[in-house]
Design an enzyme around this catalytic site. Structure first.
Site, PDB file in Angstrom:
ATOM      1  N   CYS A   1      47.240  40.565  29.492  1.00 48.27           N
ATOM      2  CA  CYS A   1      46.994  40.876  28.195  1.00 48.27           C
ATOM      3  C   CYS A   1      47.220  39.211  27.490  1.00 48.27           C
ATOM      4  O   CYS A   1      47.836  38.255  28.136  1.00 48.27           O
ATOM      5  CB  CYS A   1      48.223  41.175  27.609  1.00 48.27           C
ATOM      6  SG  CYS A   1      48.197  42.736  27.712  1.00 48.27           S
TER       7      CYS A   1
ATOM      8  N   ARG B   1      42.187  38.064  29.524  1.00 48.36           N
ATOM      9  CA  ARG B   1      43.132  37.930  30.706  1.00 48.36           C
ATOM     10  C   ARG B   1      43.364  39.799  29.666  1.00 48.36           C
ATOM     11  O   ARG B   1      44.356  40.606  30.067  1.00 48.36           O
ATOM     12  CB  ARG B   1      45.056  37.477  29.014  1.00 48.36           C
ATOM     13  CG  ARG B   1      44.707  35.897  29.339  1.00 48.36           C
ATOM     14  CD  ARG B   1      45.580  35.583  28.442  1.00 48.36           C
ATOM     15  NE  ARG B   1      47.008  35.452  29.307  1.00 48.36           N
ATOM     16  CZ  ARG B   1      47.727  34.917  29.707  1.00 48.36           C
ATOM     17  NH1 ARG B   1      46.997  33.955  30.040  1.00 48.36           N
ATOM     18  NH2 ARG B   1      48.266  35.262  30.328  1.00 48.36           N
TER      19      ARG B   1
ATOM     20  N   ASN C   1      53.648  40.124  26.199  1.00 50.20           N
ATOM     21  CA  ASN C   1      52.226  40.292  27.656  1.00 50.20           C
ATOM     22  C   ASN C   1      53.367  40.224  29.349  1.00 50.20           C
ATOM     23  O   ASN C   1      54.159  38.811  28.915  1.00 50.20           O
ATOM     24  CB  ASN C   1      51.665  38.551  27.601  1.00 50.20           C
ATOM     25  CG  ASN C   1      50.850  38.475  29.091  1.00 50.20           C
ATOM     26  OD1 ASN C   1      50.536  39.650  30.260  1.00 50.20           O
ATOM     27  ND2 ASN C   1      50.956  37.597  28.980  1.00 50.20           N
TER      28      ASN C   1
ATOM     29  N   GLU D   1      32.992  37.800  49.742  1.00 49.80           N
ATOM     30  CA  GLU D   1      32.062  36.674  48.693  1.00 49.80           C
ATOM     31  C   GLU D   1      31.519  38.060  47.564  1.00 49.80           C
ATOM     32  O   GLU D   1      31.518  38.464  46.470  1.00 49.80           O
ATOM     33  CB  GLU D   1      32.868  36.057  48.666  1.00 49.80           C
ATOM     34  CG  GLU D   1      32.706  35.033  47.379  1.00 49.80           C
ATOM     35  CD  GLU D   1      33.612  35.474  46.223  1.00 49.80           C
ATOM     36  OE1 GLU D   1      34.751  36.032  46.780  1.00 49.80           O
ATOM     37  OE2 GLU D   1      33.097  35.454  44.741  1.00 49.80           O
TER      38      GLU D   1
ATOM     39  N   LYS E   1      32.010  40.631  44.411  1.00 52.75           N
ATOM     40  CA  LYS E   1      30.707  39.658  43.564  1.00 52.75           C
ATOM     41  C   LYS E   1      30.231  41.372  42.911  1.00 52.75           C
ATOM     42  O   LYS E   1      29.993  41.918  41.770  1.00 52.75           O
ATOM     43  CB  LYS E   1      30.465  38.762  43.313  1.00 52.75           C
ATOM     44  CG  LYS E   1      30.226  38.052  42.047  1.00 52.75           C
ATOM     45  CD  LYS E   1      30.953  37.101  42.001  1.00 52.75           C
ATOM     46  CE  LYS E   1      32.257  37.704  42.633  1.00 52.75           C
ATOM     47  NZ  LYS E   1      33.592  36.599  42.633  1.00 52.75           N
TER      48      LYS E   1
ATOM     49  N   GLU F   1      31.731  43.742  41.354  1.00 51.25           N
ATOM     50  CA  GLU F   1      33.134  43.551  40.336  1.00 51.25           C
ATOM     51  C   GLU F   1      32.101  44.488  39.309  1.00 51.25           C
ATOM     52  O   GLU F   1      32.647  44.898  38.591  1.00 51.25           O
ATOM     53  CB  GLU F   1      33.206  42.033  40.697  1.00 51.25           C
ATOM     54  CG  GLU F   1      34.139  42.128  39.387  1.00 51.25           C
ATOM     55  CD  GLU F   1      34.931  40.538  40.132  1.00 51.25           C
ATOM     56  OE1 GLU F   1      33.728  39.669  40.263  1.00 51.25           O
ATOM     57  OE2 GLU F   1      35.863  40.235  39.538  1.00 51.25           O
TER      58      GLU F   1
ATOM     59  N   HIS G   1      30.910  49.446  65.621  1.00 58.53           N
ATOM     60  CA  HIS G   1      32.847  49.602  65.985  1.00 58.53           C
ATOM     61  C   HIS G   1      32.458  51.062  64.976  1.00 58.53           C
ATOM     62  O   HIS G   1      33.678  51.485  64.578  1.00 58.53           O
ATOM     63  CB  HIS G   1      34.098  49.173  65.856  1.00 58.53           C
ATOM     64  CG  HIS G   1      33.314  48.469  67.027  1.00 58.53           C
ATOM     65  ND1 HIS G   1      33.697  48.261  68.643  1.00 58.53           N
ATOM     66  CD2 HIS G   1      33.318  46.750  67.778  1.00 58.53           C
ATOM     67  CE1 HIS G   1      33.175  47.536  69.118  1.00 58.53           C
ATOM     68  NE2 HIS G   1      32.758  46.519  68.297  1.00 58.53           N
TER      69      HIS G   1
ATOM     70  N   LYS H   1      40.218  38.108  34.058  1.00 57.10           N
ATOM     71  CA  LYS H   1      40.100  37.135  34.648  1.00 57.10           C
ATOM     72  C   LYS H   1      41.181  36.534  34.902  1.00 57.10           C
ATOM     73  O   LYS H   1      41.132  36.319  35.934  1.00 57.10           O
ATOM     74  CB  LYS H   1      39.818  35.915  33.817  1.00 57.10           C
ATOM     75  CG  LYS H   1      39.437  34.788  33.287  1.00 57.10           C
ATOM     76  CD  LYS H   1      38.203  34.438  34.441  1.00 57.10           C
ATOM     77  CE  LYS H   1      37.707  33.299  35.367  1.00 57.10           C
ATOM     78  NZ  LYS H   1      36.734  33.623  37.040  1.00 57.10           N
TER      79      LYS H   1
HETATM   80  O1  M6R Z   1      42.846  33.092  39.188  1.00 55.30           O
HETATM   81  P1  M6R Z   1      43.102  33.456  41.183  1.00 55.30           P
HETATM   82  O2  M6R Z   1      41.912  33.013  41.741  1.00 55.30           O
HETATM   83  O3  M6R Z   1      44.405  33.594  41.341  1.00 55.30           O
HETATM   84  O4  M6R Z   1      42.313  35.478  40.787  1.00 55.30           O
HETATM   85  C1  M6R Z   1      43.011  35.594  41.777  1.00 55.30           C
HETATM   86  C2  M6R Z   1      41.524  36.932  41.828  1.00 55.30           C
HETATM   87  O5  M6R Z   1      42.016  38.138  40.109  1.00 55.30           O
HETATM   88  C3  M6R Z   1      40.021  36.304  41.475  1.00 55.30           C
HETATM   89  O6  M6R Z   1      39.303  36.151  42.504  1.00 55.30           O
HETATM   90  C4  M6R Z   1      38.489  38.023  41.217  1.00 55.30           C
HETATM   91  O7  M6R Z   1      39.331  38.852  42.202  1.00 55.30           O
HETATM   92  C5  M6R Z   1      38.385  37.874  40.861  1.00 55.30           C
HETATM   93  N1  M6R Z   1      37.696  38.065  39.265  1.00 55.30           N
HETATM   94  C6  M6R Z   1      36.409  38.031  42.015  1.00 55.30           C
HETATM   95  O8  M6R Z   1      35.135  37.835  40.805  1.00 55.30           O
END
Ligand code: M6R
Length: 593
Positions: free
Chosen positions: A2, A27, A98, A470, A474, A477, A493, A588
């Protein structure tokens, strides 16, 4: 999670609140609201992102005081009732919050037995009512806030209006960020500086348990011991908060296309005139430690896997790599002299803050790798290294990941003064540029195939496996396609049971040591019907490969070719018609555990 904003005495409170909340959407963005004093407390709130507030707010707001909120739901689904601000039962107090109140159930019971009713499922409504309860007893807002903070358990940054104080905005914080912006004839607050940078570059940071109020002329802060304190003002550069799309349709695309510049900037920041420029104490500390613990979440955890492997292979230092939320509940400190590297783009991730609190109880030094100067984590660590990637707005992290990997490589190079790392990184810049200029159409064709599927696999080994993790994160997500990353050797396995006719399998082959094993894996999945797309380097390529890039140092996949994975996720999401920059259910900056 938030985001919160507040202002007293500002000329256009409507614009400040809504535009400010738009800056804080990273946020959370499932609902938003604004509250102000216009004789009585007025609230306007609804599900949807802050921009929607322009549709429901009056065209002009005649109020000296305003508060606003953009939400990522924790307690209670996204709904109008659960949106902030929340107002107390007797309508004296409204506030935005928040954080998470851990003892809200007991507090609600306490209030229910005293006649209070609740209209939402949130922990925040409990705060509004409890504060009102104390205020009605004491008739003094500051006293009521002291009583409130004694009762609340958990995390909170609060911006509060009280009907009896039309010229003040009250604030209180613990474990969630809150910044005060100092104006001339007005004052502001917000979760970070971004909503305020068009109005001021002078800020006051609040510490945990600080409370007080802002008026047009004053910033009044009391500390944990309830003593009035003179907080020092810090000047922040306003540039780094720019959310300019620079002509791009989405932040994600813009941020992917910035990766080459980011890597160049990192190299020139940390290496000049044939010398690494890291803090000597940091390098000494790393060299003297006999074990390095890497902690991160999501993308940052994936970068930590690369960092750990680099330190093991190149610097001969033993490491462990943990997802922060896993480590926090069973922390271990192997070795005689451990050192902890925390990786966080935002520097605000609650799971890492939890870890840092545990580490601070030990005599262990820490390094934070972050994109955010002055973040909560950076205030608690021994050393901070900045990614200098520029603000990353898209929820899906892209340029920050490439920067994290590049910086970890530079750091590993600096430990043993291995200058080849710098040349290797410079080589990746050409590869990144080549991908940007030549591969987007071809990647879109692959995206056309992927978008029709519910499941996708990524395969790789070693550094290519870390990149697969990664790439897979992505894709899921932002396109909501189930995807899994599997180390080539693990297929047999178990996971190979999932390979079926037409299943897309994306394979990275950039490591000479593992290339032939990976080719074997490709045969295994192909013979079971998989539709394979290979991304390889020239020296390891085959004619049938989908994308072939120039050779580069195998350990830099996360820098050189991560953009392929990012473009692919981007185009799949776009083709499916999703909100690329703001995927559902996410935020984010993950500021709750
Ligand atoms: O701000 P941070 O790097 O600590 O955030 C960690 C994760 O929340 C962040 O990397 C998340 O996995 C991303 N949205 C992936 O794209």
């Amino acid at each position: 999670m938030c985001g919160i904003v507040g202002a007293v005495g500002i000329q256009n409170p409507r614009e400040y609140a809504v535009e400010g909340l738009k800056m804080l959407e990273y946020r959370g963005y499932d609902s938003a609201g604004v509250g102000f004093l216009d004789g009585r407390i007025k609230l306007y709130k609804d599900v949807g992102s802050p921009s929607h507030l322009y549709d429901i707010l009056p065209a002009k707001i005649n109020s000296n005081v305003i508060i606003g909120h953009t939400r990522w739901a924790t307690h209670g689904k996204p709904s109008k009732e659960n949106s902030h601000p929340h107002i107390s039962m007797y309508k004296k107090i409204a506030l935005v919050h928040n954080g998470v109140i851990e003892n809200f159930v007991e507090l609600r019971e306490f209030l229910t037995t005293r006649g209070y009713c609740f209209y939402s499922q949130t922990d925040t409504e409990v705060i509004a009512n409890l504060l009102e309860y104390f205020y009605l007893e004491s008739k003094d807002m500051l006293k009521a806030m002291v009583l409130l903070k004694e009762k609340l358990e958990g995390s909170y940054a609060l911006a509060i209006v009280n009907e009896d104080y039309p010229d003040r905005l009250f604030m209180l914080k613990k474990a969630s960020p809150l910044l005060v912006g100092k104006g001339k004839g007005f004052n502001l607050i917000a979760s970070d500086a971004s909503p305020m940078v068009n109005y001021t570059n002078e800020f006051v940071e609040l510490d945990d348990f600080d409370y007080g109020y802002i008026s047009k002329e004053e910033i009044v802060v009391f500390n944990k011991e309830n003593k009035k304190v003179d907080k020092k003002t810090i000047i922040k550069s306003t540039e780094s908060f720019s959310h300019d799309l620079k002509g791009y349709p989405h932040y994600m695309l813009k941020e992917i296309e910035e990766i080459d510049e980011v890597v160049k900037r990192l190299v020139s920041t940390y290496y000049q005139d044939d010398k690494y420029l890291f803090d000597k104490e940091l390098i000494k500390d790393l060299k003297e430690s006999d074990h390095i613990i890497f902690l991160g979440c999501g993308t940052s955890y994936h970068a930590s896997l690369v960092g750990g492997r680099l330190f093991e292979n190149f610097n001969n230092i033993s490491t462990t790599k943990y997802i922060a939320s896993e480590w926090a509940f069973h922390p271990t400190f192997p070795g005689e002299k451990p050192f902890v590297v925390l990786i966080s783009q935002s520097g605000e991730t609650a799971d890492l803050i939890h870890c840092l609190k545990i580490i601070q109880e030990k005599d262990v030094h820490t390094l934070l790798i972050t994109n955010t100067a002055g973040s909560t984590l950076s205030r608690g660590v021994t050393y901070t290294l900045l990614l200098h990637a520029g603000v990353e707005v898209s929820v899906a992290s892209t340029k920050a990941y490439a920067a994290q990997v590049a910086l970890l490589a530079l750091l590993s190079g600096a430990i043993d003064d291995n200058k080849k790392v710098v040349d290797d990184l410079k080589d990746t810049i050409k590869v990144i540029e080549y991908i940007k200029n030549n591969f987007k159409e071809r990647i879109q064709k692959i995206a056309d195939v992927i978008k029709e599927h519910q499941n996708v696999f990524y395969l790789g080994r070693s550094f290519d496996y870390f990149l697969s993790l990664e790439a897979s994160l992505k894709l899921k997500e932002i396109s909501y396609i189930h995807s899994e990353a599997i180390p080539g050797g693990e297929l047999k396995h178990g996971p190979i049971a999932l390979i079926s006719q037409g299943l897309p399998v994306i394979v990275f082959i950039t490591d000479p040591l593992t290339a032939s094993s990976m080719r074997g894996n490709i045969e295994e999945v192909k013979s079971r019907g998989a539709n394979v797309f290979v991304i390889s380097t020239k020296e390891l390529s085959k004619e049938s490969d989908s994308l072939v890039v120039d050779n580069y140092a195998y350990y830099l996949s996360g820098v050189a070719i991560s953009s392929v994975a990012f473009y692919l996720a981007y185009y799949v999401s776009l083709k499916k018609g999703y909100n690329v920059d703001k995927p559902r259910n996410l935020a984010k900056s993950v500021t709750v555990e």
